[in-house]
Design a protein around this motif. Structure first.
Motif, PDB file in Angstrom:
ATOM      1  N   PHE A 127       3.414  27.747  -9.273  1.00 41.48           N
ATOM      2  CA  PHE A 127       2.879  27.482 -10.607  1.00 41.48           C
ATOM      3  C   PHE A 127       2.677  25.978 -10.783  1.00 41.48           C
ATOM      4  O   PHE A 127       3.171  25.176  -9.999  1.00 41.48           O
ATOM      5  N   ASP A 128       1.964  25.630 -11.865  1.00 39.31           N
ATOM      6  CA  ASP A 128       1.770  24.227 -12.256  1.00 39.31           C
ATOM      7  C   ASP A 128       2.475  23.996 -13.581  1.00 39.31           C
ATOM      8  O   ASP A 128       2.419  24.831 -14.490  1.00 39.31           O
ATOM      9  N   THR A 129       3.098  22.809 -13.694  1.00 30.28           N
ATOM     10  CA  THR A 129       3.811  22.470 -14.923  1.00 30.28           C
ATOM     11  C   THR A 129       3.857  20.962 -15.077  1.00 30.28           C
ATOM     12  O   THR A 129       3.601  20.222 -14.109  1.00 30.28           O
ATOM     13  N   TYR A 130       4.161  20.519 -16.305  1.00 30.85           N
ATOM     14  CA  TYR A 130       4.271  19.092 -16.577  1.00 30.85           C
ATOM     15  C   TYR A 130       5.733  18.665 -16.561  1.00 30.85           C
ATOM     16  O   TYR A 130       6.595  19.332 -17.148  1.00 30.85           O
ATOM     17  N   VAL A 131       5.993  17.559 -15.884  1.00 28.73           N
ATOM     18  CA  VAL A 131       7.316  16.948 -15.869  1.00 28.73           C
ATOM     19  C   VAL A 131       7.149  15.517 -16.314  1.00 28.73           C
ATOM     20  O   VAL A 131       6.581  14.680 -15.588  1.00 28.73           O
ATOM     21  N   ASN A 132       7.660  15.239 -17.559  1.00 27.45           N
ATOM     22  CA  ASN A 132       7.492  13.891 -18.118  1.00 27.45           C
ATOM     23  C   ASN A 132       6.013  13.434 -18.054  1.00 27.45           C
ATOM     24  O   ASN A 132       5.691  12.366 -17.515  1.00 27.45           O
ATOM     25  N   THR A 133       5.104  14.279 -18.550  1.00 23.09           N
ATOM     26  CA  THR A 133       3.653  14.011 -18.626  1.00 23.09           C
ATOM     27  C   THR A 133       2.966  14.003 -17.272  1.00 23.09           C
ATOM     28  O   THR A 133       1.778  13.681 -17.167  1.00 23.09           O
ATOM     29  N   ILE A 134       3.691  14.315 -16.226  1.00 21.39           N
ATOM     30  CA  ILE A 134       3.081  14.357 -14.899  1.00 21.39           C
ATOM     31  C   ILE A 134       2.862  15.812 -14.523  1.00 21.39           C
ATOM     32  O   ILE A 134       3.798  16.621 -14.584  1.00 21.39           O
ATOM     33  N   LEU A 135       1.618  16.122 -14.128  1.00 24.13           N
ATOM     34  CA  LEU A 135       1.304  17.488 -13.721  1.00 24.13           C
ATOM     35  C   LEU A 135       1.842  17.706 -12.307  1.00 24.13           C
ATOM     36  O   LEU A 135       1.491  16.961 -11.379  1.00 24.13           O
ATOM     37  N   VAL A 136       2.685  18.736 -12.180  1.00 23.98           N
ATOM     38  CA  VAL A 136       3.332  19.019 -10.899  1.00 23.98           C
ATOM     39  C   VAL A 136       2.940  20.418 -10.456  1.00 23.98           C
ATOM     40  O   VAL A 136       2.991  21.372 -11.251  1.00 23.98           O
ATOM     41  N   SER A 137       2.523  20.518  -9.174  1.00 28.96           N
ATOM     42  CA  SER A 137       2.211  21.825  -8.577  1.00 28.96           C
ATOM     43  C   SER A 137       3.428  22.273  -7.771  1.00 28.96           C
ATOM     44  O   SER A 137       3.894  21.552  -6.882  1.00 28.96           O
ATOM     45  N   VAL A 138       3.915  23.470  -8.103  1.00 27.14           N
ATOM     46  CA  VAL A 138       5.144  23.975  -7.486  1.00 27.14           C
ATOM     47  C   VAL A 138       4.782  25.096  -6.530  1.00 27.14           C
ATOM     48  O   VAL A 138       4.048  26.033  -6.881  1.00 27.14           O
ATOM     49  N   TYR A 139       5.338  24.992  -5.285  1.00 23.61           N
ATOM     50  CA  TYR A 139       5.133  26.008  -4.260  1.00 23.61           C
ATOM     51  C   TYR A 139       6.514  26.413  -3.701  1.00 23.61           C
ATOM     52  O   TYR A 139       7.345  25.555  -3.400  1.00 23.61           O
ATOM     53  N   VAL A 140       6.730  27.712  -3.540  1.00 24.44           N
ATOM     54  CA  VAL A 140       8.028  28.234  -3.070  1.00 24.44           C
ATOM     55  C   VAL A 140       7.790  29.045  -1.801  1.00 24.44           C
ATOM     56  O   VAL A 140       6.895  29.889  -1.755  1.00 24.44           O
ATOM     57  N   PHE A 141       8.616  28.764  -0.756  1.00 19.65           N
ATOM     58  CA  PHE A 141       8.492  29.455   0.522  1.00 19.65           C
ATOM     59  C   PHE A 141       9.855  30.018   0.932  1.00 19.65           C
ATOM     60  O   PHE A 141      10.886  29.377   0.770  1.00 19.65           O
ATOM     61  N   PRO A 142       9.896  31.236   1.508  1.00 19.06           N
ATOM     62  CA  PRO A 142      11.155  31.791   2.019  1.00 19.06           C
ATOM     63  C   PRO A 142      11.505  31.128   3.358  1.00 19.06           C
ATOM     64  O   PRO A 142      10.603  30.746   4.108  1.00 19.06           O
ATOM     65  N   VAL A 143      12.822  31.038   3.625  1.00 18.57           N
ATOM     66  CA  VAL A 143      13.284  30.422   4.870  1.00 18.57           C
ATOM     67  C   VAL A 143      14.123  31.452   5.628  1.00 18.57           C
ATOM     68  O   VAL A 143      15.003  32.090   5.038  1.00 18.57           O
ATOM     69  N   TYR A 144      13.845  31.573   6.913  1.00 15.54           N
ATOM     70  CA  TYR A 144      14.553  32.550   7.742  1.00 15.54           C
ATOM     71  C   TYR A 144      15.281  31.821   8.862  1.00 15.54           C
ATOM     72  O   TYR A 144      14.784  30.807   9.395  1.00 15.54           O
TER      73      TYR A 144
END
Length: 585
Positions: A127-144
């Motif tokens: 997802f995308d979200t703002y952190v302290n007015t900064i647009l941040v793109s968040v990506y989550v990956f599984p680890v094996y």
């Protein structure tokens, strides 16, 4: 021609507009293509760049996650990850989760606390979200680890960084596009200028022609297409217009020159010379219908050989032009009797392949004669448009001849058709004035029929009139044969002075020349057999000659010639006397 010119203007305007529309469309199309390419390339580059970074970072951080899984207190791994964050401009944070999304370890660019960072969950991973007015793109990956899920990696990217990269790329591409467009504009402008410039020049020149401001050709171009043909067509029309305007100017000038002359002999000579000049021909001739209107007689000409040429209607080229009332052009004068006006009978080879043009002289649909042009110089052929031009001049000449005929009726004697005494006096004044200005010679011949009173008493006045008429004809033929057709000298004038006495004015002639003319007249009349009721009559004439002296008045000049005539009659008749001879005695 006006219609042709108008069509050419309309075609050039339409073509000019089409070219402009095409250029505008081409520029718009190119700009659209480049804009589309920029937009697509930008999206592709941004996505490709992100995917490559994700792949790289995922690989690195999965490796560190495995190390953490072995030893969560490894300072060395933390140092490596912090070093990566210091050097990276696009990484915002990194969070390691266990399989239940409990935070195991986190790292951030600006040393943010875990509570300030966005957190993923099983239901929300990318997802995308703002952190302290900064647009941040968040990506989550599984680890094996050894095919067993051991947790999750959350990588946060600074989206502004990618936007800035994209903007920079866009700027670079736009500059490249603008430079390319500028180059294309210059190239197309240079190419279209070769097409549009002559069209614009044609339109401008055509407008000037239409408004009668200026008529001039435009510079020809080599494009091997319709534009080149259009320019050639316009120049052809312009040249024709220039020629026609020049012809109209010449026609007006020549018409004024011809119609300013009322004396018929001088008028005919002038017409012959004008036609030879405008036709650039070696020979010219003016032929007029006789009183019975059944034959043509040579009246004037240039470089004539046979001054007594006569031809019946519908014979020869001139006769055909008179008979049909239309011009006649032949390309080999040697095949027709007309060549005898200009060449000796043994000069057939010389006259071969020489053109002859005969133009009818007509007034109010009544043909009165013809003008002939022969042997054009440099063997140049007579063109159709030239014939139209010549015929226009011939029409003006015919009117001038008709006016001269009317004038001649007013100044000629009804019986002999010679000039009357009043005209003789006027003409002598003119020749004396001309002589004074030009310092040339002038002679006067006075002529009297010997024993004319006795002839009238013996044969009657009707016979006397016949003799007077025949003498007048012989006098006119005598001066015409040798002198009138020499266009470069002024014509002689034959007048009836009174009764059986005649006067002949000889311009540009001294005593010697006048004596030759007088002797020719005396001999011709002496040998001529005058018709009568019983048998042919023979008569003689006496002649007196005087040459003008600047000290003389006109009356003294006439008196001198009259004294010489009286001396001839007194000393035996049928002779010639020069005034200077009796003065010396």
């Amino acid at each position: 021609m006006k219609k042709i010119l108008s069509n050419k203007i309309q075609k050039s305007r339409k073509l000019y507009k089409k070219i402009l529309y095409f250029v505008i469309f081409l520029f718009g199309f190119i700009l659209f293509i480049f804009s589309s390419v920029i937009y697509i390339r930008n999206l592709e580059s941004e996505n490709n760049y992100k995917n490559k970074l994700l792949e790289k970072d995922r690989t690195i951080f999965e490796f560190y996650f495995n190390e953490f899984f072995k030893n969560l207190k490894s300072k060395k791994i933390e140092h490596f990850i912090n070093d990566i964050f210091k050097r990276s401009e696009y990484l915002h944070h990194l969070i390691y989760y266990d399989i239940d999304f409990a935070v195991l370890k986190y790292f951030s660019k600006d040393n943010l606390k875990i509570d300030d960072l966005p957190k993923a969950s099983k239901s929300q991973k990318n997802f995308d979200t703002y952190v302290n007015t900064i647009l941040v793109s968040v990506y989550v990956f599984p680890v094996y680890f050894e095919d067993k899920l051991i947790g999750y990696i959350q990588i946060g990217y600074n989206a502004e960084y990618f936007k800035n990269i994209t903007i920079d790329n866009v700027k670079t591409i736009i500059v490249a596009v603008l430079l390319t467009l500028l180059f294309l504009i210059l190239l197309i402008s240079r190419m279209t200028n070769k097409i549009i410039a002559p069209i614009r020049q044609i339109v401008d020149s055509a407008e000037q022609v239409r408004n009668a401001k200026n008529i001039q050709k435009i510079e020809e171009i080599k494009t091997n297409d319709e534009i080149e043909e259009l320019v050639k067509s316009f120049n052809f029309i312009t040249t024709n217009l220039q020629d026609r305007i020049r012809d109209l100017s010449v026609i007006q000038s020549l018409a004024l020159e011809i119609n300013s002359e009322l004396e018929k002999d001088r008028l005919l000579n002038k017409i012959a010379k004008i036609f030879a000049d405008i036709g650039n021909c070696e020979y010219s001739a003016v032929l007029l219908l006789n009183e019975k209107k059944n034959a043509l007689s040579l009246a004037a000409g240039l470089n004539l050989i046979n001054h007594n040429y006569n031809v019946k209607l519908n014979e020869g080229v001139a006769g055909a032009a008179i008979f049909t009332g239309n011009y006649k052009l032949v390309n080999n004068i040697a095949r027709y009797p007309d060549y005898l006006m200009f060449y000796h009978p043994d000069e057939l080879k010389k006259s071969k392949d020489k053109e002859l043009l005969a133009l009818p002289l007509a007034v109010k649909d009544e043909v009165i004669g013809a003008v002939c042009l022969a042997a054009r110089k440099q063997n140049k052929k007579i063109e159709n448009y030239e014939i139209i031009f010549f015929q226009t001049i011939a029409n003006s000449a015919a009117i001038a001849i008709e006016n001269a005929n009317l004038y001649e009726l007013a100044i000629t004697d009804g019986l002999t058709k010679l000039y009357i005494h009043r005209y003789f006096q006027m003409k002598l004044d003119e020749e004396i004035n001309y002589l004074t200005a030009e310092e040339k010679s002038l002679c006067l011949i006075m002529l009297d029929i010997d024993y004319f009173k006795k002839l009238n008493d013996t044969y009657g006045h009707q016979q006397g009139d016949i003799v007077l008429k025949k003498v007048a004809e012989l006098l006119k033929k005598s001066v015409r044969i040798a002198d009138v057709h020499k266009i470069m000298r002024r014509a002689d004038t034959v007048a009836r002075y009174g009764g059986e006495e005649f006067a002949i004015i000889l311009p540009d002639t001294n005593y010697k020349g006048a004596a030759i003319v007088a002797e020719r007249i005396r001999h011709i009349i002496q040998e001529y057999e005058f018709p009568s009721a019983d048998k042919p009559l023979r008569i003689t004439v006496s002649l007196g000659i005087a040459e003008y002296d600047q000290k003389m008045t006109k009356s003294e000049f006439i008196e001198a010639a009259d004294k010489a005539l009286y001396y001839s009659k007194k000393t035996g008749r049928n002779k010639i006397t020069l005034y200077k001879d009796i003065v010396s005695k």
